[in-house]
Design a protein around this motif. Structure first.
Motif, PDB file in Angstrom:
ATOM      1  N   LEU A  19       0.836  -1.205   0.000  1.00 14.47           N
ATOM      2  CA  LEU A  19       0.000   0.000   0.000  1.00 14.47           C
ATOM      3  C   LEU A  19       0.872   1.257   0.000  1.00 14.47           C
ATOM      4  O   LEU A  19       0.653   2.185  -0.789  1.00 14.47           O
ATOM      5  N   LEU A  20       1.854   1.285   0.897  1.00 17.91           N
ATOM      6  CA  LEU A  20       2.709   2.463   0.994  1.00 17.91           C
ATOM      7  C   LEU A  20       3.568   2.622  -0.257  1.00 17.91           C
ATOM      8  O   LEU A  20       3.819   3.746  -0.710  1.00 17.91           O
ATOM      9  N   GLY A  21       3.994   1.493  -0.803  1.00 23.05           N
ATOM     10  CA  GLY A  21       4.777   1.561  -2.033  1.00 23.05           C
ATOM     11  C   GLY A  21       3.985   2.155  -3.177  1.00 23.05           C
ATOM     12  O   GLY A  21       4.502   2.963  -3.966  1.00 23.05           O
ATOM     13  N   ARG A  22       2.701   1.793  -3.267  1.00 23.54           N
ATOM     14  CA  ARG A  22       1.850   2.346  -4.333  1.00 23.54           C
ATOM     15  C   ARG A  22       1.634   3.842  -4.153  1.00 23.54           C
ATOM     16  O   ARG A  22       1.370   4.551  -5.122  1.00 23.54           O
ATOM     17  N   ARG A  23       1.731   4.305  -2.914  1.00 23.05           N
ATOM     18  CA  ARG A  23       1.567   5.737  -2.640  1.00 23.05           C
ATOM     19  C   ARG A  23       2.885   6.510  -2.771  1.00 23.05           C
ATOM     20  O   ARG A  23       2.953   7.674  -2.420  1.00 23.05           O
ATOM     21  N   GLY A  24       3.937   5.840  -3.225  1.00 23.02           N
ATOM     22  CA  GLY A  24       5.196   6.513  -3.472  1.00 23.02           C
ATOM     23  C   GLY A  24       6.168   6.547  -2.311  1.00 23.02           C
ATOM     24  O   GLY A  24       7.195   7.237  -2.370  1.00 23.02           O
ATOM     25  N   HIS A  25       5.875   5.783  -1.247  1.00 23.17           N
ATOM     26  CA  HIS A  25       6.757   5.764  -0.096  1.00 23.17           C
ATOM     27  C   HIS A  25       7.690   4.554  -0.164  1.00 23.17           C
ATOM     28  O   HIS A  25       7.385   3.549  -0.807  1.00 23.17           O
ATOM     29  N   ASP A  26       8.806   4.639   0.538  1.00 20.41           N
ATOM     30  CA  ASP A  26       9.830   3.599   0.494  1.00 20.41           C
ATOM     31  C   ASP A  26       9.852   2.836   1.812  1.00 20.41           C
ATOM     32  O   ASP A  26      10.270   3.383   2.837  1.00 20.41           O
ATOM     33  N   VAL A  27       9.387   1.596   1.805  1.00 20.73           N
ATOM     34  CA  VAL A  27       9.443   0.756   3.000  1.00 20.73           C
ATOM     35  C   VAL A  27      10.834   0.130   3.046  1.00 20.73           C
ATOM     36  O   VAL A  27      11.122  -0.819   2.317  1.00 20.73           O
ATOM     37  N   VAL A  28      11.681   0.682   3.904  1.00 23.27           N
ATOM     38  CA  VAL A  28      13.085   0.262   3.916  1.00 23.27           C
ATOM     39  C   VAL A  28      13.299  -1.002   4.735  1.00 23.27           C
ATOM     40  O   VAL A  28      14.347  -1.648   4.619  1.00 23.27           O
ATOM     41  N   ALA A  29      12.327  -1.367   5.591  1.00 22.11           N
ATOM     42  CA  ALA A  29      12.418  -2.607   6.362  1.00 22.11           C
ATOM     43  C   ALA A  29      11.029  -2.983   6.845  1.00 22.11           C
ATOM     44  O   ALA A  29      10.205  -2.114   7.151  1.00 22.11           O
ATOM     45  N   ALA A  30      10.758  -4.283   6.900  1.00 20.77           N
ATOM     46  CA  ALA A  30       9.486  -4.797   7.420  1.00 20.77           C
ATOM     47  C   ALA A  30       9.799  -6.013   8.268  1.00 20.77           C
ATOM     48  O   ALA A  30      10.331  -7.007   7.757  1.00 20.77           O
ATOM     49  N   VAL A  31       9.497  -5.946   9.568  1.00 14.69           N
ATOM     50  CA  VAL A  31       9.885  -6.996  10.509  1.00 14.69           C
ATOM     51  C   VAL A  31       8.665  -7.499  11.275  1.00 14.69           C
ATOM     52  O   VAL A  31       7.582  -6.914  11.211  1.00 14.69           O
ATOM     53  N   GLY A  32       8.868  -8.604  12.026  1.00 11.93           N
ATOM     54  CA  GLY A  32       7.735  -9.251  12.669  1.00 11.93           C
ATOM     55  C   GLY A  32       7.708  -9.216  14.180  1.00 11.93           C
ATOM     56  O   GLY A  32       6.798  -9.779  14.780  1.00 11.93           O
ATOM     57  N   ASP A  33       8.673  -8.546  14.835  1.00 11.11           N
ATOM     58  CA  ASP A  33       8.639  -8.473  16.294  1.00 11.11           C
ATOM     59  C   ASP A  33       9.404  -7.249  16.770  1.00 11.11           C
ATOM     60  O   ASP A  33      10.129  -6.604  15.995  1.00 11.11           O
ATOM     61  N   GLY A  34       9.250  -6.935  18.055  1.00 13.25           N
ATOM     62  CA  GLY A  34       9.842  -5.737  18.617  1.00 13.25           C
ATOM     63  C   GLY A  34      11.348  -5.734  18.618  1.00 13.25           C
ATOM     64  O   GLY A  34      11.989  -4.709  18.341  1.00 13.25           O
ATOM     65  N   ASP A  35      11.954  -6.861  18.960  1.00  7.64           N
ATOM     66  CA  ASP A  35      13.416  -6.928  18.980  1.00  7.64           C
ATOM     67  C   ASP A  35      14.005  -6.673  17.590  1.00  7.64           C
ATOM     68  O   ASP A  35      15.005  -5.962  17.441  1.00  7.64           O
ATOM     69  N   ALA A  36      13.379  -7.259  16.579  1.00  2.81           N
ATOM     70  CA  ALA A  36      13.849  -7.049  15.214  1.00  2.81           C
ATOM     71  C   ALA A  36      13.679  -5.591  14.793  1.00  2.81           C
ATOM     72  O   ALA A  36      14.500  -5.037  14.063  1.00  2.81           O
ATOM     73  N   LEU A  37      12.610  -4.956  15.282  1.00  2.50           N
ATOM     74  CA  LEU A  37      12.384  -3.538  14.973  1.00  2.50           C
ATOM     75  C   LEU A  37      13.512  -2.680  15.538  1.00  2.50           C
ATOM     76  O   LEU A  37      14.084  -1.835  14.834  1.00  2.50           O
ATOM     77  N   VAL A  38      13.829  -2.886  16.820  1.00  3.57           N
ATOM     78  CA  VAL A  38      14.903  -2.102  17.449  1.00  3.57           C
ATOM     79  C   VAL A  38      16.229  -2.338  16.733  1.00  3.57           C
ATOM     80  O   VAL A  38      16.987  -1.401  16.451  1.00  3.57           O
TER      81      VAL A  38
END
Length: 222
Positions: A19-38
């Motif tokens: 969705l964000l990609g179609r709106r012209g934004h760049d998803v530089v990372a997509a993770v599945g838990d809090g530790d991976a996010l940090v």
């Protein structure tokens, strides 16, 4: 915008990224838990490439309680001012209050139902990235209900001033408030000035009075 996503549901995570990609934004990372996010944001920061905004679910593995919240609080401590947008399946006022307890600029909290409205979600994301505070109207309503008994000057506000402050708490600009309440821009400015006065929030370059007024309203600040 450069966005980092954290959501344990692979279907929702991939859908948001698309969705964000179609709106012209760049998803530089997509993770599945809090530790991976940090860890992912730390890696980006080390490369001098912090994202413009972080989007995270409140509940993620392993306990599915507040891992997402704790992760974004840690990120905001490590990178002050990093814009973060949390979303949740339910209104969880204790989590929203913890998120708002520090500097609330560049902070958002939405219900997942809002994500289904693509335009509203993307607009909210942009406002958070720009440093605004964006709260789901249902979150505002429940936080307000929890703060009714506080002696903080709120009882001195007129009904119109309460309407204006409620919309401020939802992240609306003065222009948007004027349009919603069918008021002139000047009338909204006068109401906002009266709110600051009644809540005893004098001009101070060190504080953001709009955010402080919202926190007072929600019972998230003394």
């Amino acid at each position: 915008m450069r966005v980092v996503l954290a959501e344990d549901s692979a279907i929702l995570r991939d859908g948001l990224a698309a969705l964000l990609g179609r709106r012209g934004h760049d998803v530089v990372a997509a993770v599945g838990d809090g530790d991976a996010l940090v860890a992912q944001v730390a890696a980006l920061a080390a490369d001098g490439a912090l994202p413009d905004v972080v989007v995270a679910d409140v509940r993620m593995p392993p306990s599915h309680t507040d891992e997402g919240l704790r992760a974004v609080l840690a990120l905001r401590e490590a990178h002050p001012g990093l814009p973060v947008l949390l979303f949740s399946q339910w209104v969880e006022t204790r989590y929203a209050s913890r998120l708002l307890a520090g500097d609330a600029r560049g902070v958002g909290y939405l219900l997942k139902d809002r994500v289904a409205d693509v335009g509203e979600f993307v607009a909210a994301l942009g406002r958070v990235a720009a440093g605004e505070t964006v709260l789901d109207p249902e979150v505002v309503g429940q936080l307000l209900g929890a703060s009714r008994s506080r002696e903080d000057g709120l009882d001195t506000l007129t009904p119109r001033e309460r309407q204006v402050l409620d919309l401020m708490a939802q992240g609306r600009s003065n222009g948007a408030i004027a349009e919603t309440l069918f008021l002139s821009y000047g009338a909204v400015e006068k109401n906002v000035a009266a709110i600051f006065t009644k809540l005893r929030l004098p001009p101070d370059a060190a504080d953001h009075r709009r955010v402080l007024a919202v926190l007072r309203y929600l019972g998230a600040a003394d």
